[in-house]
Design an enzyme around this catalytic site. Structure first.
Site, PDB file in Angstrom:
ATOM      1  N   ASP A   1      43.218  85.789  88.938  1.00 33.99           N
ATOM      2  CA  ASP A   1      42.118  87.084  89.004  1.00 33.99           C
ATOM      3  C   ASP A   1      43.046  88.164  89.193  1.00 33.99           C
ATOM      4  OD1 ASP A   1      39.341  88.151  88.824  1.00 33.99           O
ATOM      5  OD2 ASP A   1      39.908  88.622  90.816  1.00 33.99           O
TER       6      ASP A   1
ATOM      7  N   GLU B   1      44.153  87.256  84.210  1.00 40.34           N
ATOM      8  CA  GLU B   1      42.868  88.056  84.019  1.00 40.34           C
ATOM      9  C   GLU B   1      43.360  89.388  83.840  1.00 40.34           C
ATOM     10  OE1 GLU B   1      40.806  90.885  84.779  1.00 40.34           O
ATOM     11  OE2 GLU B   1      40.660  90.244  86.837  1.00 40.34           O
TER      12      GLU B   1
ATOM     13  N   ASP C   1      31.219  88.308  86.227  1.00 40.56           N
ATOM     14  CA  ASP C   1      31.051  89.931  86.602  1.00 40.56           C
ATOM     15  C   ASP C   1      30.307  90.763  85.566  1.00 40.56           C
ATOM     16  OD1 ASP C   1      32.490  90.142  89.028  1.00 40.56           O
ATOM     17  OD2 ASP C   1      34.277  90.735  88.235  1.00 40.56           O
TER      18      ASP C   1
END
Length: 499
Positions: free
Chosen positions: A297, A344, A399
């Site tokens: 991430d 990401e 998200d």
């Protein structure tokens, strides 16, 4: 590393059905693997498996290494004789649609405590050996984790820097005394992790044996209130009192006009470099003990991260600071070899971020919902015709809003852009149209959030960045799943060469 052409589904285990208030590693998880196989999907992407933190976020865990004890299958503990059947009767207030963390967490933890006590009093020889072996194998992080969690309970959730100085500063004699006095509670936390790892290992083996790989998630940052920040404060940007002097976040962006102030402490990268990035190497090694592929991430933070003074209420007054860059990934590769890592790379991506990702051959991410805007730019990197093969494509992530929720909020002009791009006359089953477009793309990997496969609206989204409460609780029910869902996924998999 080149990924084979494949597709999969994004679903965190907490969202699974089950009678005990939240999803876990029990029968529903195994059934979900069977459903993936029926849908000809070879990837199951999850969110971080660590314990939840503020706002119930799995991205603010109390340990970079420990698992989320709320995922432990209590029924399996009952089968082993550590719980009674009466212990498994769910309380009123549990929901099949959402996790009510305030009710579920204490209920589950109380039963885990009862199981730990029974195990301690009546362990089988085989269980004793397996438990001891687990504790030995994970000693590098498990000892600090168990002691940290015990001390955090004793001090009622106060910041660790506000504990008595000998404990906050990790005086060796004070730690030995605390460990001796709290031996039973330390054993509880170790028992919980043994159950988590043991059950997850079995579930992962079940998936792997059926051709399904697990795509895990490693947050770049960890919580301040975590075992690792307490155990290794020299590796983080803390002041003389042990508090974070600067914190992590991102500047104003698509999600928020004031940016996102995550609040995690930032790494002191010079200290990590001085020890050859051994902490990070160990972290990545441990993640790959749990999953087959890792999504890191906020990858852009390794090139440069947004540094926010700790006293700021939002992320507006931050600044970019350099990250470790290629040195970190060279160290990881030297120790562990080439690994299947997904970067990401969302947000404000600059050439140095792209260069870092390409230098190690890491696939980036492309989100279909980001492909359209007022400018109608055909060069938008998120449009499928601009994808490169070494890419992981999504309709949306945890998200994002669901596709149906996004569509409901889209302007007429944006809707027309999408329909024109898809060559569609109408928006019937728009979620399937987007899934088809992603599946047909050149991207080696496509991942579909289960909410989009089921065509669910925005009330089913998992998270809304920038809002600290009210999220992460979504659950589905098998009654929402119909035969056509697996059939269509399987059809697209065959049609577009992902089987």
């Amino acid at each position: 590393m080149t990924f084979p052409r494949a597709s999969g589904v994004l679903l965190h285990p907490t969202s699974l059905p089950g009678p005990h208030g939240s999803g876990d590693f029990g029968p529903a998880a195994h059934h979900f693997v069977d459903w993936l196989v029926a849908a000809r999907q070879s990837l199951w992407q999850i969110l971080p498996l660590g314990g939840i933190g503020p706002g119930n976020s799995p991205y603010m865990s109390s340990s970079a290494f420990a698992g989320n004890l709320l995922l432990v299958d209590l029924a399996e503990l009952q089968q082993r004789g550590w719980l009674d059947e009466s212990d498994l009767q769910p309380e009123t207030g549990f929901s099949d649609e959402r996790i009510h963390f305030d009710a579920v967490a204490p209920w589950r933890m109380a039963r885990l405590q009862k199981a730990a006590t029974r195990f301690a009093n009546l362990p089988s020889a085989a269980d004793q050996i397996d438990y001891a072996s687990f504790c030995l194998h994970h000693a590098t992080w498990l000892e600090d984790y168990a002691l940290y969690m015990t001390l955090a309970e004793l001090h009622a959730g106060r910041d660790w820097c506000d504990w008595p100085a000998p404990l906050a500063r990790r005086d060796a004699q004070a730690l030995r005394q605390a460990s001796s006095q709290q031996a039973e509670r330390l054993a509880f936390w170790k028992f919980g992790q043994w159950c988590f790892y043991r059950q997850w290992k079995a579930l992962r083996a079940y998936a792997n044996a059926r051709g399904v790989k697990i795509v895990g998630d490693a947050p770049i940052f960890i919580a301040y209130q975590s075992a690792e920040v307490w155990a290794r404060p020299e590796l983080f940007e803390l002041d003389a009192s042990g508090r974070a002097s600067v914190v992590a976040g991102v500047p104003p962006d698509f999600f928020s006009a004031t940016g996102q102030r995550w609040g995690n402490p930032l790494y002191r990268w010079s200290a990590h470099a001085a020890e050859g990035f051994s902490w990070w190497t160990e972290r990545i090694r441990r993640v790959f003990e749990l999953v087959d592929i890792v999504r890191i991430d906020h990858f852009r933070g390794f090139a440069a991260h947004w540094e926010i003074p700790a006293g700021e209420p939002d992320a507006v007054r931050g600044r970019w600071q350099p990250g470790p860059g290629a040195a970190l990934f060279h160290a990881i590769e030297a120790a562990l070899g080439a690994l299947p890592i997904i970067a990401e790379d969302l947000g404000q991506i600059t050439p140095d971020v792209d260069a870092l990702r390409h230098a190690f051959g890491l696939p980036g991410m492309r989100i279909f919902q980001f492909a359209f805007g007022e400018d109608g730019d055909a060069g938008n990197a998120y449009l499928p015709h601009n994808y490169e093969a070494n890419t992981v494509a999504y309709t949306g992530t945890h998200d994002n809003n669901t596709t149906q929720g996004w569509w409901a909020e889209a302007s007429p002009a944006l809707r027309q852009q999408v329909l024109d791009y898809l060559g569609a006359d109408n928006d019937k089953d728009i979620h399937w149209q987007l899934i088809r477009a992603a599946s047909a793309s050149v991207a080696d990997t496509v991942i579909h959030p289960l909410q989009d496969v089921l065509g669910l609206g925005g009330e089913h989204r998992m998270n809304l960045p920038g809002q600290g409460t009210g999220h992460w609780g979504w659950r589905f029910d098998w009654g929402q799943v119909r035969a056509l869902h697996a059939e269509r996924l399987a059809h697209f998999g065959v049609l577009y060469g992902r089987v």
